[in-house]
Design a protein around this motif. Structure first.
Motif, PDB file in Angstrom:
ATOM      1  N   CYS A 113       0.852  -1.191   0.000  1.00 54.44           N
ATOM      2  CA  CYS A 113       0.000   0.000   0.000  1.00 54.44           C
ATOM      3  C   CYS A 113       0.889   1.242   0.000  1.00 54.44           C
ATOM      4  CB  CYS A 113      -0.920   0.014   1.223  1.00 54.44           C
ATOM      5  SG  CYS A 113      -1.875   1.543   1.403  1.00 54.44           S
ATOM      6  N   GLU A 114       0.693   2.106  -0.997  1.00 60.49           N
ATOM      7  CA  GLU A 114       1.449   3.362  -1.085  1.00 60.49           C
ATOM      8  C   GLU A 114       0.505   4.568  -1.023  1.00 60.49           C
ATOM      9  OE1 GLU A 114       3.904   3.420  -4.541  1.00 60.49           O
ATOM     10  OE2 GLU A 114       5.174   1.765  -3.874  1.00 60.49           O
ATOM     11  N   ASP A 115      -0.646   4.399  -0.400  1.00 57.15           N
ATOM     12  CA  ASP A 115      -1.662   5.453  -0.409  1.00 57.15           C
ATOM     13  C   ASP A 115      -1.189   6.750   0.238  1.00 57.15           C
ATOM     14  OD1 ASP A 115      -3.287   3.715  -1.708  1.00 57.15           O
ATOM     15  OD2 ASP A 115      -4.695   3.386  -0.055  1.00 57.15           O
ATOM     16  N   CYS A 116      -0.246   6.667   1.165  1.00 55.37           N
ATOM     17  CA  CYS A 116       0.226   7.876   1.849  1.00 55.37           C
ATOM     18  C   CYS A 116       1.567   8.379   1.310  1.00 55.37           C
ATOM     19  CB  CYS A 116       0.334   7.634   3.350  1.00 55.37           C
ATOM     20  SG  CYS A 116      -1.255   7.319   4.170  1.00 55.37           S
ATOM     21  N   LEU A 117       2.121   7.691   0.321  1.00 53.73           N
ATOM     22  CA  LEU A 117       3.434   8.079  -0.199  1.00 53.73           C
ATOM     23  C   LEU A 117       3.361   9.456  -0.851  1.00 53.73           C
ATOM     24  CD1 LEU A 117       6.379   7.392  -0.818  1.00 53.73           C
ATOM     25  CD2 LEU A 117       5.600   6.259  -2.910  1.00 53.73           C
ATOM     26  N   GLY A 118       4.115  10.401  -0.313  1.00 47.40           N
ATOM     27  CA  GLY A 118       4.152  11.753  -0.852  1.00 47.40           C
ATOM     28  C   GLY A 118       2.932  12.589  -0.523  1.00 47.40           C
ATOM     29  N   TRP A 166      -3.387  11.008   6.150  1.00 51.58           N
ATOM     30  CA  TRP A 166      -4.694  10.880   6.795  1.00 51.58           C
ATOM     31  C   TRP A 166      -5.340   9.529   6.525  1.00 51.58           C
ATOM     32  CZ3 TRP A 166      -8.923   9.972   3.748  1.00 51.58           C
ATOM     33  CH2 TRP A 166      -8.835  10.309   2.391  1.00 51.58           C
ATOM     34  N   ARG A 167      -5.037   8.914   5.381  1.00 54.30           N
ATOM     35  CA  ARG A 167      -5.606   7.599   5.090  1.00 54.30           C
ATOM     36  C   ARG A 167      -5.136   6.555   6.093  1.00 54.30           C
ATOM     37  NH1 ARG A 167      -4.313  10.245   0.538  1.00 54.30           N
ATOM     38  NH2 ARG A 167      -5.855  10.449  -1.145  1.00 54.30           N
ATOM     39  N   GLY A 168      -3.880   6.683   6.502  1.00 53.76           N
ATOM     40  CA  GLY A 168      -3.361   5.760   7.503  1.00 53.76           C
ATOM     41  C   GLY A 168      -4.036   5.914   8.842  1.00 53.76           C
ATOM     42  N   VAL A 169      -4.518   7.122   9.135  1.00 56.20           N
ATOM     43  CA  VAL A 169      -5.241   7.362  10.380  1.00 56.20           C
ATOM     44  C   VAL A 169      -6.618   6.722  10.306  1.00 56.20           C
ATOM     45  CG1 VAL A 169      -6.189   9.124  11.917  1.00 56.20           C
ATOM     46  CG2 VAL A 169      -4.001   9.521  10.760  1.00 56.20           C
ATOM     47  N   VAL A 170      -7.342   6.980   9.230  1.00 58.53           N
ATOM     48  CA  VAL A 170      -8.694   6.441   9.062  1.00 58.53           C
ATOM     49  C   VAL A 170      -8.682   4.914   9.119  1.00 58.53           C
ATOM     50  CG1 VAL A 170     -10.625   6.228   7.436  1.00 58.53           C
ATOM     51  CG2 VAL A 170      -9.484   8.433   7.738  1.00 58.53           C
ATOM     52  N   ARG A 171      -7.662   4.311   8.541  1.00 60.15           N
ATOM     53  CA  ARG A 171      -7.589   2.849   8.487  1.00 60.15           C
ATOM     54  C   ARG A 171      -6.915   2.230   9.709  1.00 60.15           C
ATOM     55  NH1 ARG A 171      -5.482   3.525   2.330  1.00 60.15           N
ATOM     56  NH2 ARG A 171      -7.525   3.720   1.323  1.00 60.15           N
ATOM     57  N   GLY A 172      -6.433   3.062  10.617  1.00 63.38           N
ATOM     58  CA  GLY A 172      -5.781   2.528  11.813  1.00 63.38           C
ATOM     59  C   GLY A 172      -4.551   1.718  11.493  1.00 63.38           C
ATOM     60  N   CYS A 173      -3.705   2.228  10.601  1.00 64.15           N
ATOM     61  CA  CYS A 173      -2.570   1.441  10.115  1.00 64.15           C
ATOM     62  C   CYS A 173      -1.512   1.166  11.183  1.00 64.15           C
ATOM     63  CB  CYS A 173      -1.931   2.143   8.920  1.00 64.15           C
ATOM     64  SG  CYS A 173      -2.935   2.055   7.418  1.00 64.15           S
ATOM     65  N   ALA A 206      -3.920   5.848  17.810  1.00 65.63           N
ATOM     66  CA  ALA A 206      -2.454   5.707  17.774  1.00 65.63           C
ATOM     67  C   ALA A 206      -1.901   6.125  16.415  1.00 65.63           C
ATOM     68  CB  ALA A 206      -2.057   4.270  18.097  1.00 65.63           C
ATOM     69  N   SER A 207      -2.620   5.788  15.357  1.00 67.96           N
ATOM     70  CA  SER A 207      -2.192   6.186  14.015  1.00 67.96           C
ATOM     71  C   SER A 207      -2.218   7.696  13.864  1.00 67.96           C
ATOM     72  CB  SER A 207      -3.108   5.544  12.961  1.00 67.96           C
ATOM     73  OG  SER A 207      -3.059   4.134  13.042  1.00 67.96           O
ATOM     74  N   GLY A 208      -3.196   8.338  14.521  1.00 61.38           N
ATOM     75  CA  GLY A 208      -3.268   9.796  14.491  1.00 61.38           C
ATOM     76  C   GLY A 208      -2.057  10.446  15.127  1.00 61.38           C
ATOM     77  N   VAL A 209      -1.554   9.835  16.194  1.00 58.31           N
ATOM     78  CA  VAL A 209      -0.356  10.371  16.847  1.00 58.31           C
ATOM     79  C   VAL A 209       0.842  10.282  15.907  1.00 58.31           C
ATOM     80  CG1 VAL A 209       1.280  10.013  18.740  1.00 58.31           C
ATOM     81  CG2 VAL A 209      -1.184   9.866  19.179  1.00 58.31           C
ATOM     82  N   VAL A 210       1.014   9.125  15.254  1.00 57.35           N
ATOM     83  CA  VAL A 210       2.130   8.966  14.322  1.00 57.35           C
ATOM     84  C   VAL A 210       2.004   9.949  13.161  1.00 57.35           C
ATOM     85  CG1 VAL A 210       3.359   7.372  12.801  1.00 57.35           C
ATOM     86  CG2 VAL A 210       2.375   6.538  14.941  1.00 57.35           C
ATOM     87  N   ALA A 211       0.787  10.060  12.615  1.00 62.70           N
ATOM     88  CA  ALA A 211       0.566  10.984  11.508  1.00 62.70           C
ATOM     89  C   ALA A 211       0.835  12.424  11.931  1.00 62.70           C
ATOM     90  CB  ALA A 211      -0.862  10.844  10.993  1.00 62.70           C
ATOM     91  N   ALA A 212       0.436  12.781  13.150  1.00 66.72           N
ATOM     92  CA  ALA A 212       0.699  14.133  13.656  1.00 66.72           C
ATOM     93  C   ALA A 212       2.190  14.390  13.776  1.00 66.72           C
ATOM     94  CB  ALA A 212       0.014  14.333  15.002  1.00 66.72           C
ATOM     95  N   MET A 213       2.948  13.372  14.228  1.00 66.56           N
ATOM     96  CA  MET A 213       4.401  13.511  14.317  1.00 66.56           C
ATOM     97  C   MET A 213       5.004  13.752  12.939  1.00 66.56           C
ATOM     98  SD  MET A 213       7.406  11.640  13.678  1.00 66.56           S
ATOM     99  CE  MET A 213       6.995   9.896  13.782  1.00 66.56           C
ATOM    100  N   LEU A 214       4.599  12.950  11.964  1.00 68.75           N
ATOM    101  CA  LEU A 214       5.138  13.093  10.613  1.00 68.75           C
ATOM    102  C   LEU A 214       4.806  14.458  10.016  1.00 68.75           C
ATOM    103  CD1 LEU A 214       4.263   9.554   9.165  1.00 68.75           C
ATOM    104  CD2 LEU A 214       6.485  10.359   9.984  1.00 68.75           C
ATOM    105  N   THR A 215       3.548  14.863  10.154  1.00 69.53           N
ATOM    106  CA  THR A 215       3.098  16.126   9.563  1.00 69.53           C
ATOM    107  C   THR A 215       3.744  17.321  10.246  1.00 69.53           C
ATOM    108  OG1 THR A 215       0.984  15.072   9.014  1.00 69.53           O
ATOM    109  CG2 THR A 215       1.059  17.480   8.966  1.00 69.53           C
ATOM    110  N   THR A 216       3.810  17.272  11.575  1.00 71.40           N
ATOM    111  CA  THR A 216       4.414  18.372  12.333  1.00 71.40           C
ATOM    112  C   THR A 216       5.867  18.581  11.924  1.00 71.40           C
ATOM    113  OG1 THR A 216       2.955  18.030  14.225  1.00 71.40           O
ATOM    114  CG2 THR A 216       5.035  19.184  14.638  1.00 71.40           C
ATOM    115  N   HIS A 217       6.606  17.507  11.803  1.00 66.90           N
ATOM    116  CA  HIS A 217       8.037  17.651  11.517  1.00 66.90           C
ATOM    117  C   HIS A 217       8.315  17.920  10.042  1.00 66.90           C
ATOM    118  CE1 HIS A 217       9.653  17.192  15.518  1.00 66.90           C
ATOM    119  NE2 HIS A 217       8.648  16.364  15.745  1.00 66.90           N
ATOM    120  N   ARG A 218       7.379  17.585   9.178  1.00 64.90           N
ATOM    121  CA  ARG A 218       7.492  18.083   7.806  1.00 64.90           C
ATOM    122  C   ARG A 218       7.358  19.608   7.809  1.00 64.90           C
ATOM    123  NH1 ARG A 218       3.596  13.930   4.315  1.00 64.90           N
ATOM    124  NH2 ARG A 218       4.702  12.005   4.891  1.00 64.90           N
ATOM    125  N   ALA A 219       6.365  20.099   8.560  1.00 72.36           N
ATOM    126  CA  ALA A 219       6.140  21.548   8.614  1.00 72.36           C
ATOM    127  C   ALA A 219       7.312  22.278   9.258  1.00 72.36           C
ATOM    128  CB  ALA A 219       4.852  21.842   9.383  1.00 72.36           C
TER     129      ALA A 219
END
Length: 392
Positions: free
Chosen positions: A125-130, A134-141, A148-161
């Protein structure tokens, strides 16, 4: 050279942890002063869930510890191996705040994917590549939990910003060209990503395959292709014995297969010396992984043992295995193709013997400690040069 290396250990010691320890030992053997700072994820067990989430985003205590260590020891550079989740990307900012160049080894796809695997529901699955994950959050990846997925996604997004990934790291180390391309697709600066594989040290020595069996070594989990392996051996009907080393969520299925498949043996977990002995005596190693392995350390351990690899044609392990020379490739997730490749090897003993010699030669050319040390010094030189340009 004075080097500050950081790593966050997993709950159970795994390949990433072993690679970190091996690199520290290699540098010390070559006379470098190495300060190794490790964080242990077991500490998370003592924290309430809200606190775990906060430190995943930014661990202020880790930030403080790293800044203090850099001030005290004044290393030439900082080499980060794994920050997730306990150390957090705050450690990168701590090193940069002290003006020290930063190297980061990319041992999984955590910076691009919530579960770090590019694997979901039994498929790549490459749905979040690039994209924003958010898809990984909805699916609980991550751990099957949207929270828990929301926390990981928040970490990734925050540090990109914050520019942590684009500006905080001077040089990234990918383990293969395949992994490098994925990180480039995910938005990491292409000019900062270099390739350096893992290595095997000490040399386990080459065997002769006298055991005549096939060998699987790895985690017993869906992404490792365990079900494909078992289905292939059903088709082979005992033509070649199979030894399985490892443990994991599919252990029950492996246990049941042992009862019905002639010549199959499940050995559970074994220490490294035992694994190398099994590799030296194996006719070939089977690597049926169905996700994008960033490297495939077990494959080069087999090469060091003089054992060819029968690998799924996917991800980095397909790059590591040279079809027809150091082993064979088969279609991932296809037990019939795997079984046919096994039968080909069994009916071509001369080719199998040649592959044994080529596998060992591949290790000697690419995966020894000495070759790895040369590559690592070149990378450190690149990071130091980047640091000088920034200051200068």
């Amino acid at each position: 050279m004075r080097i500050f290396k950081m790593h966050t250990y997993y709950q159970q010691r795994g390949g990433e942890d072993e690679s970190f320890a091996a690199e520290v030992a290699l540098l010390r053997e070559r006379g470098h002063e190495v300060l190794a700072l490790t964080f242990h994820n077991q500490e998370l067990d003592r924290m309430p869930p809200w606190r775990q989430g906060l430190v995943t985003l930014w661990n202020q205590e880790a930030y403080r510890r790293v800044r203090e260590a850099v001030r005290q020891h004044r290393p030439d550079l900082v080499h980060v191996h794994n920050t997730f989740p306990l150390a957090s990307p705050a450690v990168v900012h701590a090193a940069k705040a002290e003006g020290v160049p930063v190297v980061m080894t990319l041992r999984n796809y955590r910076l691009l994917c919530v579960n770090a695997l590019f694997f979901r529901e039994g498929r790549v699955c490459e749905d979040c590549l690039g994209r924003l994950p958010w898809r990984g959050v909805v699916r609980g990846c991550y751990r099957g939990s949207p929270l828990a997925s929301g926390v990981v996604a928040a970490m990734l997004t925050t540090h990109r910003a914050l520019g942590t990934w684009a500006r905080g790291v001077d040089v990234y180390i990918a383990l293969t060209e395949f992994a490098r391309r994925k990180f480039m697709e995910g938005g990491l600066p292409a000019e900062k990503i270099v390739v350096k594989p893992n290595f095997v040290h000490p040399d386990p020595g080459a065997g002769e395959g006298r055991g005549g069996y096939a060998l699987f070594v790895g985690r017993l989990s869906p992404e490792k292709g365990v079900r494909t392996l078992l289905q292939a051996w059903v088709r082979l009907q005992g033509k070649v014995p199979l030894k399985v080393v490892g443990d994991g969520p599919l252990a029950g299925e492996v246990r049941q297969a042992v009862k019905s498949l002639a010549g199959m043996e499940w050995l559970g977990r074994r220490n490294p010396d035992e694994v190398y002995a099994l590799m030296r005596d194996a006719a070939f190693l089977v690597f049926p992984s169905e996700w994008y392995e960033t490297f495939g350390r077990v494959a080069i351990e087999a090469f060091a043992s003089g054992t060819p690899v029968l690998a799924a044609n996917i991800g980095a392990v397909a790059e590591v295995t040279d079809h027809g020379r150091t082993g064979l490739l088969f279609r991932p997730g296809d037990p019939e193709d795997l079984a046919s490749k096994v039968e080909w090897l069994l009916t071509h003993p001369g080719e199998l013997a040649r592959m044994r010699r080529e596998a060992r030669a591949e290790y000697e050319a690419k995966y020894t400690a000495e070759r790895n040390y040369q590559l690592l010094m070149e990378i450190y030189g690149q990071a130091l040069e980047a640091g000088h340009r920034r200051r200068g």
